[in-house]
Design a protein around this motif. Structure first.
Motif, PDB file in Angstrom:
ATOM      1  N   GLU A 138      13.502  -7.182   6.112  1.00  0.00           N
ATOM      2  CA  GLU A 138      14.012  -7.564   4.793  1.00  0.00           C
ATOM      3  C   GLU A 138      13.426  -6.670   3.717  1.00  0.00           C
ATOM      4  O   GLU A 138      12.435  -5.979   3.926  1.00  0.00           O
ATOM      5  CB  GLU A 138      13.654  -9.017   4.501  1.00  0.00           C
ATOM      6  N   ARG A 139      14.047  -6.698   2.544  1.00  0.00           N
ATOM      7  CA  ARG A 139      13.650  -5.799   1.461  1.00  0.00           C
ATOM      8  C   ARG A 139      12.203  -6.019   1.036  1.00  0.00           C
ATOM      9  O   ARG A 139      11.475  -5.075   0.801  1.00  0.00           O
ATOM     10  CB  ARG A 139      14.588  -5.972   0.266  1.00  0.00           C
ATOM     11  N   TRP A 140      11.750  -7.275   0.935  1.00  0.00           N
ATOM     12  CA  TRP A 140      10.377  -7.518   0.481  1.00  0.00           C
ATOM     13  C   TRP A 140       9.379  -7.016   1.518  1.00  0.00           C
ATOM     14  O   TRP A 140       8.313  -6.516   1.156  1.00  0.00           O
ATOM     15  CB  TRP A 140      10.151  -8.994   0.169  1.00  0.00           C
ATOM     16  N   GLU A 141       9.715  -7.141   2.812  1.00  0.00           N
ATOM     17  CA  GLU A 141       8.824  -6.621   3.850  1.00  0.00           C
ATOM     18  C   GLU A 141       8.783  -5.096   3.809  1.00  0.00           C
ATOM     19  O   GLU A 141       7.714  -4.495   3.968  1.00  0.00           O
ATOM     20  CB  GLU A 141       9.315  -7.070   5.227  1.00  0.00           C
ATOM     21  N   ARG A 142       9.926  -4.481   3.588  1.00  0.00           N
ATOM     22  CA  ARG A 142      10.002  -3.020   3.486  1.00  0.00           C
ATOM     23  C   ARG A 142       9.172  -2.524   2.315  1.00  0.00           C
ATOM     24  O   ARG A 142       8.418  -1.554   2.438  1.00  0.00           O
ATOM     25  CB  ARG A 142      11.464  -2.616   3.312  1.00  0.00           C
ATOM     26  N   ASN A 143       9.270  -3.204   1.180  1.00  0.00           N
ATOM     27  CA  ASN A 143       8.480  -2.815   0.012  1.00  0.00           C
ATOM     28  C   ASN A 143       6.987  -2.969   0.272  1.00  0.00           C
ATOM     29  O   ASN A 143       6.184  -2.103  -0.099  1.00  0.00           O
ATOM     30  CB  ASN A 143       8.885  -3.634  -1.211  1.00  0.00           C
ATOM     31  N   PHE A 144       6.611  -4.058   0.909  1.00  0.00           N
ATOM     32  CA  PHE A 144       5.203  -4.292   1.223  1.00  0.00           C
ATOM     33  C   PHE A 144       4.663  -3.199   2.138  1.00  0.00           C
ATOM     34  O   PHE A 144       3.576  -2.655   1.905  1.00  0.00           O
ATOM     35  CB  PHE A 144       5.035  -5.671   1.878  1.00  0.00           C
ATOM     36  N   ILE A 145       5.399  -2.854   3.186  1.00  0.00           N
ATOM     37  CA  ILE A 145       4.958  -1.834   4.133  1.00  0.00           C
ATOM     38  C   ILE A 145       4.878  -0.474   3.452  1.00  0.00           C
ATOM     39  O   ILE A 145       3.930   0.293   3.667  1.00  0.00           O
ATOM     40  CB  ILE A 145       5.878  -1.817   5.367  1.00  0.00           C
ATOM     41  N   ASN A 146       5.863  -0.141   2.615  1.00  0.00           N
ATOM     42  CA  ASN A 146       5.843   1.137   1.904  1.00  0.00           C
ATOM     43  C   ASN A 146       4.655   1.230   0.952  1.00  0.00           C
ATOM     44  O   ASN A 146       4.003   2.271   0.863  1.00  0.00           O
ATOM     45  CB  ASN A 146       7.144   1.363   1.152  1.00  0.00           C
ATOM     46  N   ILE A 147       4.367   0.147   0.245  1.00  0.00           N
ATOM     47  CA  ILE A 147       3.210   0.134  -0.655  1.00  0.00           C
ATOM     48  C   ILE A 147       1.921   0.250   0.139  1.00  0.00           C
ATOM     49  O   ILE A 147       0.992   0.969  -0.249  1.00  0.00           O
ATOM     50  CB  ILE A 147       3.224  -1.137  -1.530  1.00  0.00           C
ATOM     51  N   PHE A 148       1.856  -0.413   1.294  1.00  0.00           N
ATOM     52  CA  PHE A 148       0.682  -0.312   2.156  1.00  0.00           C
ATOM     53  C   PHE A 148       0.482   1.123   2.640  1.00  0.00           C
ATOM     54  O   PHE A 148      -0.631   1.657   2.590  1.00  0.00           O
ATOM     55  CB  PHE A 148       0.821  -1.270   3.337  1.00  0.00           C
ATOM     56  N   PHE A 149       1.557   1.752   3.127  1.00  0.00           N
ATOM     57  CA  PHE A 149       1.477   3.154   3.567  1.00  0.00           C
ATOM     58  C   PHE A 149       1.026   4.057   2.424  1.00  0.00           C
ATOM     59  O   PHE A 149       0.180   4.930   2.603  1.00  0.00           O
ATOM     60  CB  PHE A 149       2.816   3.645   4.085  1.00  0.00           C
ATOM     61  N   LEU A 150       1.595   3.860   1.251  1.00  0.00           N
ATOM     62  CA  LEU A 150       1.232   4.680   0.097  1.00  0.00           C
ATOM     63  C   LEU A 150      -0.241   4.505  -0.260  1.00  0.00           C
ATOM     64  O   LEU A 150      -0.941   5.484  -0.537  1.00  0.00           O
ATOM     65  CB  LEU A 150       2.122   4.330  -1.095  1.00  0.00           C
ATOM     66  N   ALA A 151      -0.729   3.272  -0.217  1.00  0.00           N
ATOM     67  CA  ALA A 151      -2.136   3.011  -0.527  1.00  0.00           C
ATOM     68  C   ALA A 151      -3.053   3.658   0.508  1.00  0.00           C
ATOM     69  O   ALA A 151      -4.068   4.272   0.158  1.00  0.00           O
ATOM     70  CB  ALA A 151      -2.392   1.513  -0.593  1.00  0.00           C
ATOM     71  N   VAL A 152      -2.706   3.549   1.783  1.00  0.00           N
ATOM     72  CA  VAL A 152      -3.535   4.141   2.836  1.00  0.00           C
ATOM     73  C   VAL A 152      -3.578   5.655   2.695  1.00  0.00           C
ATOM     74  O   VAL A 152      -4.656   6.265   2.754  1.00  0.00           O
ATOM     75  CB  VAL A 152      -3.027   3.725   4.235  1.00  0.00           C
ATOM     76  N   PHE A 153      -2.422   6.292   2.499  1.00  0.00           N
ATOM     77  CA  PHE A 153      -2.406   7.746   2.375  1.00  0.00           C
ATOM     78  C   PHE A 153      -3.102   8.212   1.100  1.00  0.00           C
ATOM     79  O   PHE A 153      -3.754   9.256   1.091  1.00  0.00           O
ATOM     80  CB  PHE A 153      -0.972   8.278   2.437  1.00  0.00           C
TER      81      PHE A 153
END
Length: 65
Positions: free
Chosen positions: A29-44
């Motif tokens: 879902e869109r909220w899960e996609r946003n959460f994962i993208n923000i997580f990836f961005l924070a980690v990188f």
């Protein structure tokens, strides 16, 4: 003449589509996609800052001596 902004938008859209397919994020879902993208961005971002602030000075000191 080819519009550079349209060409850039098409290029980025293509690579975002490929990213979605490879990571299989198109199935969530869109909220899960946003959460994962923000997580990836924070980690990188944290990895980049760590490499820039810690590893780069250490390697410069080792190579410089």
């Amino acid at each position: 003449m080819i519009d550079p902004l349209k060409s850039l938008k098409s290029f980025l859209s293509y690579w975002y589509f490929r990213y979605m397919l490879v990571t299989e994020l198109y199935m969530v879902e869109r909220w899960e996609r946003n959460f994962i993208n923000i997580f990836f961005l924070a980690v990188f971002t944290l990895l980049f800052v760590f490499n820039y602030k810690v590893l780069l000075p250490v390697t410069q000191h080792v190579v410089g001596s």
